[in-house]
Design a protein around this motif. Structure first.
Motif, PDB file in Angstrom:
ATOM      1  N   LEU A 168      28.968  41.436  35.802  1.00 35.45           N
ATOM      2  CA  LEU A 168      29.835  41.352  36.975  1.00 35.45           C
ATOM      3  C   LEU A 168      31.227  40.852  36.588  1.00 35.45           C
ATOM      4  O   LEU A 168      32.227  41.268  37.176  1.00 35.45           O
ATOM      5  N   GLN A 169      31.278  39.983  35.569  1.00 38.47           N
ATOM      6  CA  GLN A 169      32.602  39.544  35.115  1.00 38.47           C
ATOM      7  C   GLN A 169      33.299  40.655  34.331  1.00 38.47           C
ATOM      8  O   GLN A 169      34.523  40.799  34.424  1.00 38.47           O
ATOM      9  N   TYR A 170      32.549  41.435  33.579  1.00 42.42           N
ATOM     10  CA  TYR A 170      33.160  42.576  32.895  1.00 42.42           C
ATOM     11  C   TYR A 170      33.793  43.512  33.922  1.00 42.42           C
ATOM     12  O   TYR A 170      34.910  44.014  33.727  1.00 42.42           O
ATOM     13  N   TYR A 171      33.064  43.752  35.003  1.00 38.72           N
ATOM     14  CA  TYR A 171      33.582  44.616  36.059  1.00 38.72           C
ATOM     15  C   TYR A 171      34.864  44.030  36.657  1.00 38.72           C
ATOM     16  O   TYR A 171      35.874  44.733  36.791  1.00 38.72           O
ATOM     17  N   ALA A 172      34.823  42.740  36.992  1.00 41.88           N
ATOM     18  CA  ALA A 172      35.993  42.102  37.604  1.00 41.88           C
ATOM     19  C   ALA A 172      37.189  42.148  36.659  1.00 41.88           C
ATOM     20  O   ALA A 172      38.332  42.369  37.093  1.00 41.88           O
ATOM     21  N   PHE A 173      36.963  41.955  35.369  1.00 40.34           N
ATOM     22  CA  PHE A 173      38.047  41.985  34.395  1.00 40.34           C
ATOM     23  C   PHE A 173      38.687  43.373  34.322  1.00 40.34           C
ATOM     24  O   PHE A 173      39.916  43.514  34.313  1.00 40.34           O
ATOM     25  N   ASP A 174      37.859  44.412  34.274  1.00 38.88           N
ATOM     26  CA  ASP A 174      38.409  45.760  34.152  1.00 38.88           C
ATOM     27  C   ASP A 174      39.144  46.183  35.418  1.00 38.88           C
ATOM     28  O   ASP A 174      40.146  46.913  35.353  1.00 38.88           O
ATOM     29  N   VAL A 175      38.662  45.739  36.586  1.00 35.46           N
ATOM     30  CA  VAL A 175      39.368  46.048  37.832  1.00 35.46           C
ATOM     31  C   VAL A 175      40.736  45.371  37.834  1.00 35.46           C
ATOM     32  O   VAL A 175      41.746  45.981  38.215  1.00 35.46           O
ATOM     33  N   VAL A 176      40.793  44.133  37.404  1.00 35.36           N
ATOM     34  CA  VAL A 176      42.083  43.443  37.306  1.00 35.36           C
ATOM     35  C   VAL A 176      43.006  44.189  36.352  1.00 35.36           C
ATOM     36  O   VAL A 176      44.215  44.311  36.588  1.00 35.36           O
ATOM     37  N   GLY A 177      42.449  44.712  35.263  1.00 34.32           N
ATOM     38  CA  GLY A 177      43.249  45.502  34.329  1.00 34.32           C
ATOM     39  C   GLY A 177      43.853  46.725  34.986  1.00 34.32           C
ATOM     40  O   GLY A 177      45.021  47.054  34.758  1.00 34.32           O
ATOM     41  N   GLU A 178      43.078  47.389  35.845  1.00 37.84           N
ATOM     42  CA  GLU A 178      43.593  48.573  36.543  1.00 37.84           C
ATOM     43  C   GLU A 178      44.681  48.190  37.542  1.00 37.84           C
ATOM     44  O   GLU A 178      45.727  48.848  37.628  1.00 37.84           O
ATOM     45  N   PHE A 179      44.446  47.136  38.317  1.00 36.37           N
ATOM     46  CA  PHE A 179      45.446  46.707  39.284  1.00 36.37           C
ATOM     47  C   PHE A 179      46.738  46.253  38.593  1.00 36.37           C
ATOM     48  O   PHE A 179      47.835  46.487  39.090  1.00 36.37           O
ATOM     49  N   THR A 180      46.592  45.618  37.449  1.00 34.08           N
ATOM     50  CA  THR A 180      47.736  44.990  36.801  1.00 34.08           C
ATOM     51  C   THR A 180      48.473  45.948  35.864  1.00 34.08           C
ATOM     52  O   THR A 180      49.707  46.013  35.888  1.00 34.08           O
ATOM     53  N   PHE A 181      47.727  46.689  35.036  1.00 34.43           N
ATOM     54  CA  PHE A 181      48.351  47.500  33.988  1.00 34.43           C
ATOM     55  C   PHE A 181      48.016  48.989  34.055  1.00 34.43           C
ATOM     56  O   PHE A 181      48.421  49.752  33.182  1.00 34.43           O
ATOM     57  N   SER A 182      47.214  49.395  35.045  1.00 34.53           N
ATOM     58  CA  SER A 182      46.694  50.773  35.084  1.00 34.53           C
ATOM     59  C   SER A 182      45.890  51.082  33.828  1.00 34.53           C
ATOM     60  O   SER A 182      45.940  52.196  33.290  1.00 34.53           O
TER      61      SER A 182
ATOM     62  N   VAL B  59      54.901  36.039  33.188  1.00 38.58           N
ATOM     63  CA  VAL B  59      54.108  34.968  33.791  1.00 38.58           C
ATOM     64  C   VAL B  59      53.199  35.509  34.889  1.00 38.58           C
ATOM     65  O   VAL B  59      51.997  35.170  34.942  1.00 38.58           O
ATOM     66  N   HIS B  60      53.712  36.347  35.761  1.00 39.87           N
ATOM     67  CA  HIS B  60      52.881  36.885  36.845  1.00 39.87           C
ATOM     68  C   HIS B  60      51.737  37.731  36.296  1.00 39.87           C
ATOM     69  O   HIS B  60      50.594  37.641  36.783  1.00 39.87           O
ATOM     70  N   LEU B  61      52.024  38.537  35.303  1.00 37.12           N
ATOM     71  CA  LEU B  61      50.984  39.389  34.733  1.00 37.12           C
ATOM     72  C   LEU B  61      49.914  38.557  34.024  1.00 37.12           C
ATOM     73  O   LEU B  61      48.718  38.822  34.167  1.00 37.12           O
ATOM     74  N   SER B  62      50.330  37.565  33.263  1.00 37.60           N
ATOM     75  CA  SER B  62      49.357  36.733  32.540  1.00 37.60           C
ATOM     76  C   SER B  62      48.513  35.914  33.510  1.00 37.60           C
ATOM     77  O   SER B  62      47.330  35.650  33.245  1.00 37.60           O
ATOM     78  N   THR B  63      49.088  35.525  34.644  1.00 34.76           N
ATOM     79  CA  THR B  63      48.319  34.789  35.657  1.00 34.76           C
ATOM     80  C   THR B  63      47.207  35.666  36.210  1.00 34.76           C
ATOM     81  O   THR B  63      46.085  35.195  36.450  1.00 34.76           O
ATOM     82  N   ASN B  64      47.494  36.950  36.424  1.00 38.95           N
ATOM     83  CA  ASN B  64      46.454  37.878  36.875  1.00 38.95           C
ATOM     84  C   ASN B  64      45.296  37.914  35.887  1.00 38.95           C
ATOM     85  O   ASN B  64      44.126  37.877  36.268  1.00 38.95           O
ATOM     86  N   VAL B  65      45.628  38.024  34.610  1.00 39.96           N
ATOM     87  CA  VAL B  65      44.591  38.118  33.578  1.00 39.96           C
ATOM     88  C   VAL B  65      43.767  36.827  33.536  1.00 39.96           C
ATOM     89  O   VAL B  65      42.537  36.868  33.426  1.00 39.96           O
ATOM     90  N   PHE B  66      44.450  35.693  33.668  1.00 42.26           N
ATOM     91  CA  PHE B  66      43.761  34.403  33.573  1.00 42.26           C
ATOM     92  C   PHE B  66      42.855  34.145  34.775  1.00 42.26           C
ATOM     93  O   PHE B  66      41.700  33.737  34.626  1.00 42.26           O
ATOM     94  N   ALA B  67      43.381  34.383  35.986  1.00 38.70           N
ATOM     95  CA  ALA B  67      42.666  33.951  37.187  1.00 38.70           C
ATOM     96  C   ALA B  67      41.964  35.082  37.928  1.00 38.70           C
ATOM     97  O   ALA B  67      41.209  34.827  38.860  1.00 38.70           O
TER      98      ALA B  67
END
Length: 518
Positions: free
Chosen positions: A180-194, A305-313
């Motif tokens: 479930l965390q792998y899923y959440a991480f990859d979704v954040v990747g799509e929202f943040t970096f496509s 900073v905004h992008l790294s915050t997405n990745v972190f949180a």
């Protein structure tokens, strides 16, 4: 001879002076005006070491629940720290014009870049800075903007379901905590970096990022109890100069910079130059467009900073909520049956696409929505108080005057177990969010503290809500889920976020339903 006498006197003087100063300081802490009569653990009134030890044990959220049940809405958890357990105090402490400000706990949770700590929307204590930083980026977090990227989320869902199907077909127990965390991480990747970050495809912690974030959370939660120690530890301003390679150790920062450079050019002098295709809907594209139009409105520093915050949180909090939903449903089979019945009925009526869309979920699956909310109520992601400084003039909280400078805060775990607001608070009762009278629903909503409150409400909450409303129905639609060792409970550890382990499950594919012909 005289010198020996003087030396002996000085040694004796110092020997007695240091204990005397320590005792006086402890007594001054204990009897602080305005705080001395607020109940709590005896040692906590004397020293912050009690609080440090409580956080170190990893169970501070349950400690807080016990203390408030024993002592009431105000509990003294440190010499100048008060935990507040009354929902009526939310607008007092977190209201837009309350005058309460963030404490030194928060700046610890920021990246270091170009040899300087870089404040983000979460970590900054400067309200004007927060407003200035939030204004140009907030639109990217709106549900309208996020829904433009829903097909990218669906692509993550497809990989997630495919990977779980492969494990189900081989009868392999699945660690849903991790997946479930792998899923959440990859979704954040799509929202943040496509782009996906590779967690789902590889089925592992890519570049040790999850482990690195957990280490940062452990440090922040502990050091945050004595933030004065931070400048002597990882916050030492000399470290970036003495050890320039420190920034290379931060996987979150390094991944962010790598992703930026894959789409643009980050120059040595800190300038950000466009590159590749523009006009994307992901956050990097949106913020690059703002930066190119007006670099003063959104600088290179701001974008990083905004992008790294997405990745972190962006992954931990959502993964925690997703795990809670699955665990509580497994532990309450009658609730799982109701969710399944609702899903199957909507499926037969042709109301659900595959994957399930966000709009379909919130429109046609009301009981599922209640399950999501009740799961977040029982297991909020954040497990410590959201600290604020009382304004210099002081404030009245729960009928008591609290002196200015005192640190106060509300813990969602305490608030969500208030029996006056949530009857039978320790029980998993999704029906309360559907069947309660309107006034009770309003009261419960006002006490729902998962995402904080006021101007500092979690800016990424729509990301979490969208993921939950999409992936949970798809997961329950495709698989029967049971605990691999039902006799064992999961384990939780509070490191600021209350993380869970032990959600090892057996998955069995469910038969596909045919739409009704009626």
């Amino acid at each position: 001879m005289a010198q020996d006498v003087i030396a002996s006197f000085l040694r004796t003087y110092v020997l007695y002076l240091i204990p005397a100063v320590v005792v006086l300081r402890l007594l001054a802490n204990r009897f602080k005006p305005g705080l001395s009569k607020i109940p709590g653990p005896t040692i906590a009134a004397y020293t912050r070491l009690w609080r440090l030890y409580d956080v170190w044990k990893g169970d501070a959220h349950n400690t807080a629940i016990r203390l408030h049940r024993k002592h009431g809405p105000l509990v003294r958890i440190g010499p100048k720290h008060i935990s507040v357990g009354d929902p009526k105090a939310i607008p007092v402490i977190y209201g837009l014009k309350s005058g309460f400000t963030k404490t030194a706990f928060y700046p610890i949770q920021c990246i270091s870049w170009n040899k300087k700590p870089q404040m983000n929307l979460f970590s900054t204590r400067d309200e004007q800075f927060h407003r200035d930083q939030k204004r140009p980026v907030a639109n990217a977090y709106s549900m309208t903007s996020l829904l433009e990227l829903e097909p990218a989320v669906d692509s993550c869902t497809d990989i997630f379901i495919s990977q779980l199907g492969r494990l189900a077909d081989s009868a392999t127990p699945v660690d849903l905590s991790a997946w479930l965390q792998y899923y959440a991480f990859d979704v954040v990747g799509e929202f943040t970096f496509s782009k996906k970050l590779g967690f789902l495809q590889e089925g592992r912690d890519v570049d040790g990022m999850i482990e690195a974030i957990e280490g940062m959370l452990v440090y922040s939660s502990l050091c945050g109890q004595i933030p004065e120690a931070h400048p002597l530890l990882l916050g030492n301003p000399l470290f970036p100069h003495l050890l320039p390679s420190m920034e290379n150790w931060n996987q979150v920062l390094q991944f962010t910079l790598k992703a930026i450079n894959s789409r643009s050019s980050l120059q040595r002098d800190g300038e950000l130059e466009a590159g590749g295709e523009g006009g994307g809907k992901d956050m990097l594209s949106r913020w690059m467009a703002i930066h190119q139009a007006d670099p003063e409105k959104l600088s290179t520093r701001d974008v990083v900073v905004h992008l790294s915050t997405n990745v972190f949180a962006g992954s931990d909090t959502t993964a925690i909520a997703l795990r809670a939903v699955i665990y509580f449903l497994i532990r309450h089979p009658e609730k799982m049956a109701k969710v399944r019945a609702e899903l199957d009925a909507a499926d037969r009526e042709g109301k659900l696409s595959s994957p399930v869309s966000y709009r379909e979920s919130i429109t046609h699956l009301p009981y599922l929505g209640a399950v999501l909310k009740e799961s977040m109520r029982l297991h909020p992601s954040v497990g410590l108080i959201l600290e604020r400084h009382v304004p210099r003039s002081g404030a009245t909280i729960c009928g008591r005057h609290i002196p200015g400078g005192t640190i106060v805060g509300i813990n969602a775990w305490v608030l969500h177990r208030d029996p006056h607001v949530f009857p039978d608070p320790d029980s998993f009762i999704p029906e309360r969010w559907i069947e309660s009278p309107e006034e009770k629903l309003k009261e419960m909503d006002q006490s729902f503290f998962v995402f904080g409150s006021g101007s500092r409400t979690c800016i990424g909450k729509n990301i979490s809500l969208m993921e939950m409303h999409k992936i949970i129905p798809q997961l329950l639609r495709d698989f029967e889920i049971s605990l691999h060792k039902p006799q064992e409970n999961w384990h939780t550890r509070n490191v600021w976020f209350v993380q869970q382990e032990g959600l090892i499950c057996d998955l069995v594919r469910r038969a596909k339903l045919s739409p009704s012909l009626d």
